[in-house]
Design an enzyme around this catalytic site. Structure first.
Site, short mmCIF file in Angstrom:
data_model
loop_
_atom_site.label_atom_id
_atom_site.label_comp_id
_atom_site.label_asym_id
_atom_site.label_seq_id
_atom_site.Cartn_x
_atom_site.Cartn_y
_atom_site.Cartn_z
N TRP A 185 0.86 -1.19 0.00
CA TRP A 185 0.00 0.00 0.00
C TRP A 185 0.89 1.23 0.00
CZ3 TRP A 185 -0.38 3.78 4.01
CH2 TRP A 185 -1.22 4.84 3.65
N GLU A 226 -2.96 -2.87 -2.74
CA GLU A 226 -4.13 -2.32 -2.05
C GLU A 226 -4.50 -0.93 -2.57
OE1 GLU A 226 -3.46 -1.71 2.13
OE2 GLU A 226 -5.58 -1.36 2.58
N LYS A 228 -6.99 2.62 -2.75
CA LYS A 228 -7.60 3.53 -1.78
C LYS A 228 -8.29 4.66 -2.53
CE LYS A 228 -6.58 5.76 2.60
NZ LYS A 228 -5.77 5.76 3.79
N ASP A 259 -9.73 -3.15 1.03
CA ASP A 259 -9.87 -2.65 2.41
C ASP A 259 -11.27 -2.06 2.55
OD1 ASP A 259 -9.88 -0.65 4.56
OD2 ASP A 259 -7.73 -1.01 4.72
N HIS A 262 -11.81 1.75 2.17
CA HIS A 262 -11.16 2.47 1.07
C HIS A 262 -12.08 2.79 -0.10
CE1 HIS A 262 -6.75 1.50 2.29
NE2 HIS A 262 -7.47 2.03 3.26
N HIS A 286 -8.73 -6.52 3.90
CA HIS A 286 -8.45 -5.76 5.10
C HIS A 286 -9.82 -5.44 5.69
CE1 HIS A 286 -4.09 -4.11 4.62
NE2 HIS A 286 -4.14 -5.42 4.73
N ASP A 294 -12.27 6.70 6.28
CA ASP A 294 -11.45 5.51 6.51
C ASP A 294 -10.87 5.56 7.93
OD1 ASP A 294 -9.90 3.24 6.08
OD2 ASP A 294 -8.23 4.39 5.24
N ASP A 296 -10.81 3.37 10.38
CA ASP A 296 -10.18 2.17 10.96
C ASP A 296 -10.67 1.87 12.37
OD1 ASP A 296 -8.30 1.19 8.83
OD2 ASP A 296 -7.60 3.24 8.98
N ASP A 326 -7.58 -4.72 9.55
CA ASP A 326 -6.87 -3.44 9.49
C ASP A 326 -7.67 -2.38 10.23
OD1 ASP A 326 -5.20 -1.36 8.97
OD2 ASP A 326 -5.59 -1.26 6.81
C1 LIG Z 1 -0.98 0.33 8.11
C2 LIG Z 1 -1.71 -0.30 6.94
O1 LIG Z 1 -0.90 -0.92 6.06
C3 LIG Z 1 -2.56 0.70 6.26
O2 LIG Z 1 -3.64 0.88 7.14
C4 LIG Z 1 -3.09 0.36 4.89
O3 LIG Z 1 -3.39 -0.99 4.75
C5 LIG Z 1 -4.29 1.19 4.72
O4 LIG Z 1 -5.36 0.68 4.77
C6 LIG Z 1 -4.13 2.64 4.52
O5 LIG Z 1 -5.32 3.30 4.62
MN LIG Z 2 -5.65 -1.46 4.66
#
Ligand SMILES: C[C@H](O)[C@H](O)[C@@H](O)C(=O)CO
Ligand SMILES: [Mn+2]
Length: 418
Positions: A185, A226, A228, A259, A262, A286, A294, A296, A326
């Site tokens: 990523w 990955e 985004k 993810d 994303h 993810h 995003d 998380d 993630d």
């Molecule tokens: C730390 C991770 O690799 C990161 O979150 C990545 O996977 C991501 O999702 C960035 O938004």
């Molecule tokens: Mn991710």
């Protein structure tokens, strides 16, 4: 002595049998589906390079709950606490910044030896490892670009970092006898209107081709990429968009990473799985929880987590979909965050395995959409929790919320003293 868990299990077994669902087979299958836990929940994505630099790349861990891991030994100790409270197979997903070295090591010079302790630890635990190059939180990514950077020297640095990371990933696979999935990523993007998008994407494509040019046996290592939509400070343009990477993974035969955070707020990755699987051999997930962006957040047992699990199980994608997590929440106990999120992912997989899918598929094929909806809703309240509790008991982990006591004790005796 028959416990209440045993009694509930026997009743559940009989109840599911009425729908032709064999609960023992479901648990057997669940035992073949590892969830890869991400190391970065344990320290808010700081890593152990000890540069004192901030987290960059458009991602953010908010909160300052006390007790975060400050070194690899602490992180492993915290992980052990979490692992002991989650039933069934797990893997650990490491980022390159979690290396161990007495002296500073540049990212393009990382080597397997910097991860030897992690490998020994994983071997003892019987766990596989996954890996990620870390293309953020570094002076050479400070202007927002890495593999697509216009400066060839900076691009070369990040290409070398990713190449070095692949060798570490292959080392994990060889040492532990299970392929490491290495996810690339990059945060590359622009805050505002971008004129020459083509040039950035062309550079990213060419750089990635260089990264993956060394052939590595899939027995040991899998490349994943990955996409985004946007990041903080990169709101208007992300070089590695969804279309970019779907095209890349399809033509280069890498795995595609989806993810959950994303995409646009109403877009879900569960609906992308059946499309991606028609074109790529391997998918990395993810699993995350975006709240308005995003963000998380810790994974819940919510509709989307359940839908993701259904897609994997209904389509028998066991060997082709790699389930990773993630999220990074710094506002609650970090070990509890791992336990909550990972148990939820596993609960979703179990519920999907207990679904009377053949019957539902037949209703759909017959065009009986009324019965399909009725049964989809009714089966939600079948006694899956009794099956989950037995699964936990068989794996010697707490069946219910008692796990929180263990986390609290550790918080008192260890985390609070950091
Ligand atoms: C730390 C991770 O690799 C990161 O979150 C990545 O996977 C991501 O999702 C960035 O938004
Ligand atoms: Mn991710």
């Amino acid at each position: 002595m028959t416990t209440s868990i045993d009694q509930a299990w026997n009743l559940a077994k009989a109840r599911y049998a009425e729908f032709n669902v064999d609960v023992e087979s479901a648990l057997k299958l669940l035992d073949t589906l590892p969830v890869s836990m991400h190391c970065w929940q344990g320290d808010d994505v700081a890593g152990f390079e000890n540069t004192g630099g901030a987290l960059t790349g458009g991602i953010q861990a908010t909160g300052n709950y006390p007790g975060k891991a400050r070194n690899a030994a602490e992180l492993r100790s915290d992980l052990e606490q979490a692992l002991a409270l989650i039933p069934g197979p797990k893997r650990l997903n490491l980022h390159a910044i979690y290396l161990e070295s007495d002296t500073a090591v540049e990212r393009n010079e990382i080597e397997p030896k910097h991860f030897a302790n992690w490998v020994e630890w994983a071997r003892q635990k019987g766990m596989g490892l996954d890996f990620n190059p870390s293309c953020f939180s570094h002076p050479l990514s400070a202007d927002g670009f890495t593999l697509s950077h216009a400066n060839p020297e900076i691009r070369k640095f990040w290409i070398e970092h990713c190449q070095a990371s692949r060798r570490i990933s292959a080392y994990f696979g060889r040492e532990l006898g299970t392929a490491s999935v290495m996810n690339i990523w990059v945060p590359d993007g622009m805050k505002d209107l971008t004129v020459d998008r083509f040039a950035f994407r062309e550079r990213l494509m060419t750089a990635l081709d260089e990264v993956i040019s060394e052939k590595i046996d899939e027995k040991y290592h899998l490349d994943a990429v990955e996409s985004k939509l946007f990041g903080i400070g990169a709101e208007s343009f992300t070089v590695g968009s969804n279309e970019f990477y779907l095209g890349y993974a399809t033509t280069r035969k890498t795995a595609l990473c989806l993810d959950a955070g994303h995409f646009h707020p109403t877009e879900v990755i569960s609906d992308k799985i059946s499309t991606a699987m028609l074109y790529v051999q391997h998918l990395l997930l993810h699993v995350s929880r975006p709240v308005r962006w995003d963000s998380d957040h810790v994974v819940l047992l919510d509709d989307e987590t359940q839908a993701i699990a259904h897609e994997i199980i209904r389509n028998r994608l066991f060997d082709r979909v790699h389930i990773g997590l993630d999220f990074f929440d710094a506002s609650i106990n970090r070990i509890a965050a791992w336990v909550i999120g990972t148990r939820n992912m596993k609960k979703a997989l179990l519920r999907a395995l207990l679904e009377p899918t053949d019957m539902l598929r037949k209703l759909e094929t017959d065009g009986d959409y009324t019965a399909r909806l009725a049964m989809l809703e009714e089966q939600k309240s079948l006694p899956w929790q009794a099956v989950w509790e037995t699964y936990c008991q068989r794996h010697n982990v707490p069946a219910g919320s008692e796990w929180l006591q263990t986390v609290r004790q550790y918080e008192q005796s260890v985390l609070s003293k950091r």
